[in-house]
Design a protein around this motif. Structure first.
Motif, PDB file in Angstrom:
ATOM      1  N   MET A   1     -34.135 -12.963  34.132  1.00 57.81           N
ATOM      2  CA  MET A   1     -35.427 -12.542  33.578  1.00 57.81           C
ATOM      3  C   MET A   1     -35.196 -11.744  32.303  1.00 57.81           C
ATOM      4  N   SER A   2     -35.987 -12.029  31.255  1.00 60.31           N
ATOM      5  CA  SER A   2     -35.826 -11.352  29.967  1.00 60.31           C
ATOM      6  C   SER A   2     -36.160  -9.874  30.077  1.00 60.31           C
ATOM      7  N   ARG A   3     -35.475  -9.085  29.273  1.00 60.77           N
ATOM      8  CA  ARG A   3     -35.700  -7.650  29.266  1.00 60.77           C
ATOM      9  C   ARG A   3     -36.669  -7.287  28.145  1.00 60.77           C
ATOM     10  N   PRO A   4     -37.250  -6.093  28.203  1.00 59.41           N
ATOM     11  CA  PRO A   4     -38.049  -5.612  27.075  1.00 59.41           C
ATOM     12  C   PRO A   4     -37.170  -5.506  25.825  1.00 59.41           C
ATOM     13  N   LEU A   5     -37.809  -5.334  24.674  1.00 63.36           N
ATOM     14  CA  LEU A   5     -37.081  -5.304  23.408  1.00 63.36           C
ATOM     15  C   LEU A   5     -37.526  -4.130  22.544  1.00 63.36           C
ATOM     16  N   LEU A   6     -36.569  -3.354  22.067  1.00 68.74           N
ATOM     17  CA  LEU A   6     -36.826  -2.322  21.063  1.00 68.74           C
ATOM     18  C   LEU A   6     -36.352  -2.837  19.722  1.00 68.74           C
ATOM     19  N   ILE A   7     -37.259  -2.835  18.740  1.00 64.86           N
ATOM     20  CA  ILE A   7     -36.922  -3.192  17.361  1.00 64.86           C
ATOM     21  C   ILE A   7     -37.011  -1.914  16.542  1.00 64.86           C
ATOM     22  N   SER A   8     -35.872  -1.476  16.016  1.00 64.48           N
ATOM     23  CA  SER A   8     -35.839  -0.193  15.314  1.00 64.48           C
ATOM     24  C   SER A   8     -35.417  -0.351  13.860  1.00 64.48           C
ATOM     25  N   ASP A   9     -36.085   0.364  13.003  1.00 68.99           N
ATOM     26  CA  ASP A   9     -35.645   0.529  11.627  1.00 68.99           C
ATOM     27  C   ASP A   9     -34.356   1.344  11.641  1.00 68.99           C
ATOM     28  N   CYS A  10     -33.706   1.462  10.497  1.00 76.18           N
ATOM     29  CA  CYS A  10     -32.462   2.215  10.420  1.00 76.18           C
ATOM     30  C   CYS A  10     -32.632   3.532   9.653  1.00 76.18           C
ATOM     31  N   ASP A  11     -32.950   3.430   8.359  1.00 73.66           N
ATOM     32  CA  ASP A  11     -32.988   4.617   7.502  1.00 73.66           C
ATOM     33  C   ASP A  11     -34.174   5.514   7.812  1.00 73.66           C
ATOM     34  N   GLU A  12     -33.900   6.781   8.017  1.00 74.86           N
ATOM     35  CA  GLU A  12     -34.856   7.819   8.412  1.00 74.86           C
ATOM     36  C   GLU A  12     -35.431   7.600   9.804  1.00 74.86           C
ATOM     37  N   VAL A  13     -34.766   6.737  10.576  1.00 74.61           N
ATOM     38  CA  VAL A  13     -35.068   6.578  11.994  1.00 74.61           C
ATOM     39  C   VAL A  13     -33.784   6.793  12.798  1.00 74.61           C
ATOM     40  N   LEU A  14     -32.758   6.015  12.474  1.00 75.70           N
ATOM     41  CA  LEU A  14     -31.453   6.176  13.124  1.00 75.70           C
ATOM     42  C   LEU A  14     -30.476   6.958  12.258  1.00 75.70           C
ATOM     43  N   LEU A  15     -30.551   6.738  10.953  1.00 72.59           N
ATOM     44  CA  LEU A  15     -29.652   7.404  10.013  1.00 72.59           C
ATOM     45  C   LEU A  15     -30.445   8.161   8.958  1.00 72.59           C
ATOM     46  N   HIS A  16     -29.972   9.339   8.598  1.00 69.35           N
ATOM     47  CA  HIS A  16     -30.549  10.046   7.464  1.00 69.35           C
ATOM     48  C   HIS A  16     -30.141   9.319   6.184  1.00 69.35           C
ATOM     49  N   MET A  17     -31.103   9.087   5.304  1.00 74.22           N
ATOM     50  CA  MET A  17     -30.820   8.406   4.055  1.00 74.22           C
ATOM     51  C   MET A  17     -31.255   9.208   2.838  1.00 74.22           C
ATOM     52  N   VAL A  18     -32.502   9.684   2.823  1.00 76.10           N
ATOM     53  CA  VAL A  18     -33.082  10.255   1.615  1.00 76.10           C
ATOM     54  C   VAL A  18     -32.303  11.478   1.129  1.00 76.10           C
ATOM     55  N   SER A  19     -31.874  12.340   2.042  1.00 72.49           N
ATOM     56  CA  SER A  19     -31.138  13.536   1.617  1.00 72.49           C
ATOM     57  C   SER A  19     -29.825  13.153   0.948  1.00 72.49           C
TER      58      SER A  19
END
Length: 204
Positions: A1-19
């Motif tokens: 049976m298929s599992r749920p799915l999380l679709i995540s952005d990377c920059d400023e969600v998982l990794l700091h970028m702007v600083s």
């Protein structure tokens, strides 16, 4: 049976970028990033003249940063732990808006920081690729996390049943960003976001 799915952005969600982008701009180009602006289009100014960097030069600068400065990026607090917890109940894909030519750089960057999930590169709106991922995985439920309001609008258009969480992990930028109208919630820290996402992914 298929599992749920999380679709995540990377920059400023998982990794700091702007600083780190700000540091790189100053060191390499004599440019400052105005965190109070909240908009990339008018946030970059030349230190010497104070003039705003023309909008058509902003994306090439971002691309140059991703070629030359990705190693500067650091994990958002709690992101790695959150992915570990969410990964126990759902599949995870990183949907990131950088060019295809930078795909292997992003994969290597994330693996170095302990994040090992499928990485999909994209240009423009994420609605269509997000829908394709939900269909590909056959996910009965899905959630999407991104820092940009227009991406939530795009996903809402093509994936109205996908839960959408607005997150801006950079503390100097977050107060200047309005809540995304097409997101279901706004949470800027992973400690709080993890439970919210798991509840939605598990259908609670």
């Amino acid at each position: 049976m298929s599992r749920p799915l999380l679709i995540s952005d990377c920059d400023e969600v998982l990794l700091h970028m702007v600083s780190h982008f700000d540091d790189w701009l100053g060191e390499e180009h004599g440019i400052d990033f105005a965190f109070a602006s909240g908009q990339f289009a008018d946030a970059l100014t030349y230190r010497v003249s104070g003039d705003v960097v023309p909008e058509d030069q902003v994306w090439p600068l971002l691309e140059a940063f991703f070629r030359e400065g990705m190693d500067r990026q650091t994990l958002v607090p709690g992101a790695l732990e959150a992915l570990g917890t969410i990964g126990e109940v759902a599949d995870i894909v990183i949907l990131t808006n950088i060019g295809d030519e930078a795909h292997h750089y992003r994969v290597a960057q994330l693996e170095k920081l302990g994040i090992r999930h499928e990485v999909v590169t994209n240009r423009g709106g994420k609605g269509r690729p997000a829908k394709a991922l939900v269909d590909q995985y056959g996910a009965p439920r899905a959630a999407f996390v991104d820092d940009l309001a227009f991406q939530h609008k795009s996903v809402a258009k093509y994936n109205p049943d996908v839960w959408r969480l607005h997150m801006v992990a950079e503390p100097r930028l977050a107060p200047n960003i309005e809540d995304a109208q097409h997101a279901d919630a706004r949470i800027d820290d992973w400690g709080t976001a993890t439970g919210w996402l798991i509840d939605r992914l598990e259908g609670k």
